[in-house]
Scaffold this motif. Structure first.
Motif, PDB file in Angstrom:
ATOM      1  N   ASN A 222      34.092  23.970  29.719  1.00 32.19           N
ATOM      2  CA  ASN A 222      34.641  25.080  30.492  1.00 32.19           C
ATOM      3  C   ASN A 222      35.984  25.552  29.946  1.00 32.19           C
ATOM      4  O   ASN A 222      36.326  26.729  30.046  1.00 32.19           O
ATOM      5  CB  ASN A 222      34.790  24.680  31.962  1.00 32.19           C
ATOM      6  N   ARG A 223      36.755  24.630  29.368  1.00 30.37           N
ATOM      7  CA  ARG A 223      38.059  25.029  28.837  1.00 30.37           C
ATOM      8  C   ARG A 223      37.888  25.966  27.636  1.00 30.37           C
ATOM      9  O   ARG A 223      38.724  26.859  27.404  1.00 30.37           O
ATOM     10  CB  ARG A 223      38.883  23.797  28.459  1.00 30.37           C
ATOM     11  N   LEU A 224      36.816  25.759  26.859  1.00 32.82           N
ATOM     12  CA  LEU A 224      36.567  26.622  25.704  1.00 32.82           C
ATOM     13  C   LEU A 224      36.155  28.014  26.167  1.00 32.82           C
ATOM     14  O   LEU A 224      36.623  29.021  25.629  1.00 32.82           O
ATOM     15  CB  LEU A 224      35.473  26.032  24.808  1.00 32.82           C
ATOM     16  N   LEU A 225      35.269  28.063  27.148  1.00 27.58           N
ATOM     17  CA  LEU A 225      34.838  29.352  27.686  1.00 27.58           C
ATOM     18  C   LEU A 225      36.030  30.124  28.234  1.00 27.58           C
ATOM     19  O   LEU A 225      36.187  31.320  27.966  1.00 27.58           O
ATOM     20  CB  LEU A 225      33.788  29.130  28.780  1.00 27.58           C
ATOM     21  N   ALA A 226      36.881  29.435  28.987  1.00 27.71           N
ATOM     22  CA  ALA A 226      38.053  30.091  29.575  1.00 27.71           C
ATOM     23  C   ALA A 226      38.994  30.603  28.497  1.00 27.71           C
ATOM     24  O   ALA A 226      39.516  31.719  28.580  1.00 27.71           O
ATOM     25  CB  ALA A 226      38.778  29.120  30.504  1.00 27.71           C
ATOM     26  N   ALA A 227      39.234  29.797  27.451  1.00 22.29           N
ATOM     27  CA  ALA A 227      40.204  30.167  26.422  1.00 22.29           C
ATOM     28  C   ALA A 227      39.702  31.288  25.521  1.00 22.29           C
ATOM     29  O   ALA A 227      40.493  32.091  25.022  1.00 22.29           O
ATOM     30  CB  ALA A 227      40.547  28.935  25.572  1.00 22.29           C
ATOM     31  N   LEU A 228      38.392  31.361  25.303  1.00 19.95           N
ATOM     32  CA  LEU A 228      37.837  32.375  24.406  1.00 19.95           C
ATOM     33  C   LEU A 228      37.786  33.765  25.037  1.00 19.95           C
ATOM     34  O   LEU A 228      37.512  34.744  24.341  1.00 19.95           O
ATOM     35  CB  LEU A 228      36.427  31.966  23.973  1.00 19.95           C
ATOM     36  N   CYS A 229      38.047  33.849  26.338  1.00 15.75           N
ATOM     37  CA  CYS A 229      37.901  35.117  27.052  1.00 15.75           C
ATOM     38  C   CYS A 229      39.240  35.622  27.577  1.00 15.75           C
ATOM     39  O   CYS A 229      40.151  34.842  27.856  1.00 15.75           O
ATOM     40  CB  CYS A 229      36.921  34.942  28.215  1.00 15.75           C
ATOM     41  N   LEU A 230      39.337  36.942  27.720  1.00 10.29           N
ATOM     42  CA  LEU A 230      40.545  37.544  28.267  1.00 10.29           C
ATOM     43  C   LEU A 230      40.724  37.197  29.740  1.00 10.29           C
ATOM     44  O   LEU A 230      41.843  37.128  30.241  1.00 10.29           O
ATOM     45  CB  LEU A 230      40.483  39.062  28.124  1.00 10.29           C
ATOM     46  N   GLY A 231      39.632  37.004  30.425  1.00 10.59           N
ATOM     47  CA  GLY A 231      39.688  36.665  31.836  1.00 10.59           C
ATOM     48  C   GLY A 231      38.375  36.079  32.291  1.00 10.59           C
ATOM     49  O   GLY A 231      37.361  36.144  31.588  1.00 10.59           O
ATOM     50  N   THR A 232      38.392  35.484  33.477  1.00  9.26           N
ATOM     51  CA  THR A 232      37.203  34.863  34.062  1.00  9.26           C
ATOM     52  C   THR A 232      36.947  35.453  35.436  1.00  9.26           C
ATOM     53  O   THR A 232      37.847  35.505  36.278  1.00  9.26           O
ATOM     54  CB  THR A 232      37.392  33.335  34.185  1.00  9.26           C
ATOM     55  N   VAL A 233      35.725  35.920  35.645  1.00  7.70           N
ATOM     56  CA  VAL A 233      35.290  36.449  36.933  1.00  7.70           C
ATOM     57  C   VAL A 233      34.406  35.405  37.604  1.00  7.70           C
ATOM     58  O   VAL A 233      33.437  34.932  37.004  1.00  7.70           O
ATOM     59  CB  VAL A 233      34.490  37.762  36.772  1.00  7.70           C
ATOM     60  N   ILE A 245      36.551  25.038  38.165  1.00  6.06           N
ATOM     61  CA  ILE A 245      37.201  24.352  37.039  1.00  6.06           C
ATOM     62  C   ILE A 245      37.496  25.359  35.941  1.00  6.06           C
ATOM     63  O   ILE A 245      38.592  25.388  35.360  1.00  6.06           O
ATOM     64  CB  ILE A 245      36.317  23.210  36.515  1.00  6.06           C
ATOM     65  N   THR A 246      36.503  26.202  35.623  1.00  5.24           N
ATOM     66  CA  THR A 246      36.707  27.226  34.600  1.00  5.24           C
ATOM     67  C   THR A 246      37.854  28.148  34.981  1.00  5.24           C
ATOM     68  O   THR A 246      38.695  28.502  34.145  1.00  5.24           O
ATOM     69  CB  THR A 246      35.420  28.049  34.402  1.00  5.24           C
ATOM     70  N   ALA A 247      37.914  28.545  36.241  1.00  2.00           N
ATOM     71  CA  ALA A 247      38.989  29.430  36.702  1.00  2.00           C
ATOM     72  C   ALA A 247      40.350  28.757  36.559  1.00  2.00           C
ATOM     73  O   ALA A 247      41.321  29.384  36.108  1.00  2.00           O
ATOM     74  CB  ALA A 247      38.739  29.827  38.149  1.00  2.00           C
ATOM     75  N   ARG A 248      40.436  27.486  36.938  1.00  2.00           N
ATOM     76  CA  ARG A 248      41.711  26.774  36.811  1.00  2.00           C
ATOM     77  C   ARG A 248      42.131  26.681  35.355  1.00  2.00           C
ATOM     78  O   ARG A 248      43.296  26.913  35.003  1.00  2.00           O
ATOM     79  CB  ARG A 248      41.592  25.373  37.426  1.00  2.00           C
ATOM     80  N   LEU A 249      41.180  26.365  34.477  1.00  2.00           N
ATOM     81  CA  LEU A 249      41.484  26.240  33.056  1.00  2.00           C
ATOM     82  C   LEU A 249      41.871  27.592  32.462  1.00  2.00           C
ATOM     83  O   LEU A 249      42.711  27.664  31.561  1.00  2.00           O
ATOM     84  CB  LEU A 249      40.283  25.655  32.317  1.00  2.00           C
ATOM     85  N   ALA A 250      41.256  28.659  32.956  1.00  4.56           N
ATOM     86  CA  ALA A 250      41.629  29.997  32.497  1.00  4.56           C
ATOM     87  C   ALA A 250      43.077  30.295  32.836  1.00  4.56           C
ATOM     88  O   ALA A 250      43.843  30.801  32.008  1.00  4.56           O
ATOM     89  CB  ALA A 250      40.702  31.041  33.120  1.00  4.56           C
ATOM     90  N   ALA A 251      43.478  29.964  34.040  1.00  6.67           N
ATOM     91  CA  ALA A 251      44.866  30.189  34.444  1.00  6.67           C
ATOM     92  C   ALA A 251      45.821  29.358  33.603  1.00  6.67           C
ATOM     93  O   ALA A 251      46.885  29.833  33.182  1.00  6.67           O
ATOM     94  CB  ALA A 251      45.036  29.867  35.924  1.00  6.67           C
ATOM     95  N   GLU A 252      45.448  28.105  33.326  1.00 10.13           N
ATOM     96  CA  GLU A 252      46.297  27.235  32.519  1.00 10.13           C
ATOM     97  C   GLU A 252      46.427  27.744  31.088  1.00 10.13           C
ATOM     98  O   GLU A 252      47.435  27.502  30.413  1.00 10.13           O
ATOM     99  CB  GLU A 252      45.733  25.810  32.514  1.00 10.13           C
ATOM    100  N   ALA A 253      45.402  28.449  30.605  1.00  5.39           N
ATOM    101  CA  ALA A 253      45.429  29.005  29.247  1.00  5.39           C
ATOM    102  C   ALA A 253      46.093  30.380  29.205  1.00  5.39           C
ATOM    103  O   ALA A 253      46.129  31.014  28.149  1.00  5.39           O
ATOM    104  CB  ALA A 253      44.006  29.106  28.697  1.00  5.39           C
TER     105      ALA A 253
END
Length: 381
Positions: A222-233, A245-253
């Motif tokens: 999930n951290r890779l998906l979050a980091a590779l994208c401009l945002g997560t919906v 989890i993906t949303a939290r990791l997106a915010a952290e990235a």
């Protein structure tokens, strides 16, 4: 002075030895950066390994690299058309991932690695969505894809599958980040969907071919998906959901997090409501997402321009001959563009370039002001 790199095959084998050593990734990245190449890192010896922070168990594995069947299986997978290994030092290693908190040592890619440089939005949610939630995921993905963004997800059941199918139905690029080896479909019934995603974009994994599904690997991907994208919906997620989890990791990235609200009586909407309460942006249509990622898209454009090594000319103030561009692909694209809006299919035919390559260049041109886009069609400004 770092030792010279080996042949491409030697570098690949050395990188695989580092990967298969397991353990913490950060010391391995440090070792690679100090040594200058995978062959030099493997040959550096115990003292250099310790100085980079390599754990004793990792050092033992590096001293006796894995061979035999596992290595042969990975080599065989890499020999197949469309299969790629992007190591930490590769120029095509995605810039968005490189700057994230915990990037992997390498990526295995089935498909076109260039699509990982496209502006992308992750759309995620629960594995058992309501009919309305599945329809919402499909509609959001279709709308985002039509706007020119790459739509990404995790190829899981439920919302993920709806997202990938929406992009495929629209004839647009999509990529999936999975928690198994790139040759493993999970769930198994998604094997044909996984092949379609790879053909239209890419299937990405940090795990070597042959790696079966294990529970801990899915939160990690999930951290890779979050980091590779401009945002997560996030669309329909329970209070204990991998999507959260993906949303939290997106915010952290440093990425944007969006949540689609749902009925107060739907337990699968509680995770989205919690995200909104905690600061995620409430969205009800794809246009809300586009507005929220504009600044990050500009940062990505800068990274793309550096990677493509092609200065973008200033927008002409009146009709004039095309500027001379140092990259032949850019020149070909510029020649294919006119002042009337042109669709991606036509540009692909005119240039012979892939849609993902064209999208990367068009993004840079658009943000530099030389190209305008509307409804998936492009024209000179």
């Amino acid at each position: 002075m770092p030792a010279a790199a080996g042949t491409p095959q030697q570098e690949t084998d050395a990188l695989l030895a580092l990967l298969l050593a397991g353990g913490p990734v950060r010391p391995l990245r440090t070792l690679l950066d100090r040594a200058g190449s995978a062959c030099a890192a493997l040959a550096a010896g115990a003292e250099a390994w310790r100085a980079a922070g390599i754990a004793s168990r990792q050092a033992q594995a590096l001293a006796a690299p894995v061979g035999g069947s596992p290595l042969r299986h990975i080599r065989h997978w890499l020999e197949q058309p469309g299969h790629h290994l992007l190591g930490w030092q590769a120029a095509d290693y995605p810039a968005a991932l490189r700057s994230s908190p915990n990037p992997p040592l390498a990526l295995f890619v089935d498909g076109d690695p260039a699509c990982l440089w496209q502006p992308a939005i992750a759309v995620v949610g629960c594995r058992t969505p309501s009919s309305g939630g599945r329809d919402t995921a499909y509609a959001f993905a279709r709308g985002l894809a039509a706007s020119g963004l790459c739509v990404a997800s995790g190829l899981a059941a439920g919302v993920d599958a709806a997202v990938h199918r929406a992009a495929l139905d629209a004839g647009c690029t999509t990529f999936a980040v999975i928690g198994t080896g790139p040759d493993q479909a999970y769930p198994r019934r998604h094997a044909s969907l996984q092949q379609a995603v790879a053909a239209a974009g890419a299937v990405v994994s940090e795990y070597p071919p042959g790696t079966p599904p294990r529970s801990g690997q899915f939160p990690a991907r999930n951290r890779l998906l979050a980091a590779l994208c401009l945002g997560t919906v996030v669309i329909e997620a329970g209070e204990r959901s991998g999507a959260l989890i993906t949303a939290r990791l997106a915010a952290e990235a440093g990425r944007e997090v969006f949540a689609v609200p749902g009925s107060l009586h739907n337990p699968m909407a509680r995770g989205c409501h919690r995200l909104i309460r905690d600061g995620a942006t409430l969205v009800t249509q794809p246009a809300d997402v586009l507005e929220g990622v504009a600044n990050l898209a500009g940062e990505l454009a800068g990274a793309l321009q550096n990677r493509l090594l092609a200065p973008i000319p200033e927008a002409p103030r009146s009709p004039c001959p095309a500027p001379t561009l140092p990259d032949p692909d850019h020149q070909r694209l510029w020649n294919a563009l006119g002042y009337d809006p042109t669709g991606m299919d036509t540009l692909t035919e005119r240039t012979g370039l892939t849609a993902s390559r064209l999208s990367s260049m068009l993004l840079v041109m658009e943000l530099q002001g030389t190209v305008a886009s509307a409804h998936g069609r492009y024209a000179r400004t």
